[in-house]
Design a protein around this motif. Structure first.
Motif, short mmCIF file in Angstrom:
data_model
loop_
_atom_site.label_atom_id
_atom_site.label_comp_id
_atom_site.label_asym_id
_atom_site.label_seq_id
_atom_site.Cartn_x
_atom_site.Cartn_y
_atom_site.Cartn_z
N ALA A 153 18.92 -73.79 -2.33
CA ALA A 153 19.01 -72.97 -3.55
C ALA A 153 18.91 -71.51 -3.14
O ALA A 153 17.83 -70.92 -3.07
N GLN A 154 20.05 -70.93 -2.83
CA GLN A 154 20.10 -69.56 -2.32
C GLN A 154 21.25 -68.82 -2.99
O GLN A 154 22.36 -69.34 -3.06
N ALA A 155 20.99 -67.62 -3.47
CA ALA A 155 22.03 -66.85 -4.18
C ALA A 155 22.05 -65.41 -3.71
O ALA A 155 21.01 -64.82 -3.42
N ILE A 156 23.26 -64.86 -3.63
CA ILE A 156 23.44 -63.42 -3.45
C ILE A 156 23.70 -62.85 -4.83
O ILE A 156 24.66 -63.22 -5.50
N VAL A 157 22.81 -61.97 -5.28
CA VAL A 157 22.91 -61.39 -6.62
C VAL A 157 23.41 -59.95 -6.50
O VAL A 157 22.70 -59.08 -6.00
N LEU A 158 24.64 -59.72 -6.92
CA LEU A 158 25.22 -58.39 -6.87
C LEU A 158 24.90 -57.67 -8.18
O LEU A 158 25.38 -58.05 -9.26
N ASN A 159 24.08 -56.64 -8.09
CA ASN A 159 23.61 -55.93 -9.27
C ASN A 159 24.63 -54.89 -9.72
O ASN A 159 24.89 -53.91 -9.00
N GLU A 160 25.19 -55.07 -10.89
CA GLU A 160 26.22 -54.16 -11.40
C GLU A 160 25.67 -52.78 -11.74
O GLU A 160 26.43 -51.86 -12.03
N TYR A 161 24.36 -52.63 -11.69
CA TYR A 161 23.77 -51.31 -11.89
C TYR A 161 24.29 -50.32 -10.85
O TYR A 161 24.33 -49.11 -11.08
N ALA A 162 24.72 -50.84 -9.70
CA ALA A 162 25.19 -49.98 -8.61
C ALA A 162 26.65 -49.56 -8.76
O ALA A 162 27.15 -48.78 -7.95
N SER A 183 25.55 -69.62 0.18
CA SER A 183 24.93 -68.98 -0.98
C SER A 183 25.84 -69.05 -2.20
O SER A 183 27.06 -69.07 -2.09
N VAL A 184 25.22 -69.06 -3.37
CA VAL A 184 25.94 -68.95 -4.63
C VAL A 184 26.04 -67.46 -4.97
O VAL A 184 25.09 -66.71 -4.76
N LEU A 185 27.18 -67.03 -5.48
CA LEU A 185 27.38 -65.63 -5.84
C LEU A 185 27.13 -65.45 -7.34
O LEU A 185 27.74 -66.13 -8.16
N VAL A 186 26.22 -64.53 -7.68
CA VAL A 186 25.89 -64.25 -9.08
C VAL A 186 26.00 -62.74 -9.32
O VAL A 186 25.46 -61.95 -8.55
N TRP A 187 26.70 -62.37 -10.39
CA TRP A 187 26.81 -60.97 -10.78
C TRP A 187 25.75 -60.67 -11.83
O TRP A 187 25.77 -61.23 -12.93
N MET A 188 24.82 -59.78 -11.52
CA MET A 188 23.76 -59.40 -12.46
C MET A 188 24.23 -58.23 -13.31
O MET A 188 24.56 -57.17 -12.78
N PRO A 189 24.31 -58.39 -14.63
CA PRO A 189 24.83 -57.31 -15.47
C PRO A 189 23.94 -56.08 -15.46
O PRO A 189 22.73 -56.17 -15.23
#
Length: 294
Positions: free
Chosen positions: A198-207, A234-240
């Motif tokens: 259970a591993q994710a890369i969370v790309l924060n759209e704040y950037a 890893s699972v890729l997740v986009w954080m709004p």
């Protein structure tokens, strides 16, 4: 010049009129009426939702790692709120000796009584042992102290598998901005053998700078060797992006206080709408890893 002959400079704006055929507002461009929607920036479509391993009914140890100011604590606050609202019991821990930001928002957050790295390391190991023995879920804010987890992973080979064999699932969220260097903590832990299922890369759209798309803003990171190495496991997740972040931070409140109406009246006109929109997008974006939450 007579008043009737004066002209309004074009730079002051355009006169808008209601278009009865489309039911919308139109702007005059080169003498022609154009629907105002065509002049507005196009909103990006929602990213695909990746599905992670199913951890339903399994107690979890949730970590977030990453460089400073990438949104780790924001993510863990949301995870904690969702778990508490769902009626789940969990251990909260904050091991960052320099910035106890997690402790500001929740009562009963456990913290080591020392700022000595070895002492913090021992304290975290004891907490993990307790959680595994009691089959109790935990959310741990590593903060700038994510070096502690790297040290433990280096000293205890098969660290993640040991937790799994004890009946508790380690969950890791690597929160990153646009720079490839933001993946360094993840890469370091992976090279030390800590790579839970259970591993994710969370790309924060704040950037994301204004006017750029997700893919263009994160192009360098996605093209990096580190990303290629980590994305396979890893699972890729986009954080709004949370546009009302400062308003919420200033009040030290829960995000969900806005959704329930508890905080709406104390926010500026559009801030409550922004927070509710962010919460709805978080629900959608993290749907594929929802069972990773305690």
């Amino acid at each position: 010049m007579p008043e009737s002959e004066k002209q309004v400079p074009a730079s002051l704006g355009r006169m808008l009129r209601f278009d009865p055929d489309t039911g919308g507002t139109a702007a005059a461009v080169n003498g022609k009426a154009v629907p105002i929607s065509l002049l507005a920036p196009q909103r990006e479509p929602e990213p695909p939702i990746a599905q992670g391993v199913d951890l339903s009914g399994v107690p979890k140890i949730v970590f977030a790692a990453g460089r400073g100011k990438t949104g780790k604590t924001t993510l863990l606050r949301w995870i904690t709120e969702m778990s508490v609202i769902a009626g789940h019991d969990l251990i909260l821990a904050d091991i960052d000796p320099s910035n106890a930001s997690f402790s500001v928002y929740f009562e009963g957050v456990n913290r080591p009584e020392t700022d000595d790295p070895t002492g913090i390391e021992d304290w975290l190991i004891k907490l993990l042992q307790y959680a595994a023995r009691e089959k109790q879920s935990a959310v741990i804010d590593l903060g700038g102290g994510d070096t502690t987890l790297r040290t433990i992973a280096g000293k205890l080979p098969g660290f993640a598998d040991t937790l799994v064999n004890a009946g508790i699932a380690p969950v890791m969220f690597y929160v990153v901005g646009r720079e490839p260097e933001d993946l360094t903590p993840a890469l370091t832990l992976a090279t030390r053998g800590f790579s839970p299922k259970a591993q994710a890369i969370v790309l924060n759209e704040y950037a994301i700078p204004t006017g750029m798309t997700r893919r263009s803003a994160f192009a360098r990171l996605i093209a990096s060797e580190a990303y290629a190495q980590l994305s396979a496991s890893s699972v890729l997740v986009w954080m709004p992006r949370l546009f009302a972040a400062e308003a919420i931070e200033a009040r030290h409140c829960w995000f969900t206080d806005v959704r329930t109406g508890k905080l709406k009246q104390s926010l500026e006109l559009f801030d409550s709408t922004r927070v509710i929109d962010w919460l709805n997008r978080m629900d959608q974006r993290f749907a594929g890893v929802r069972t990773w939450l305690p």
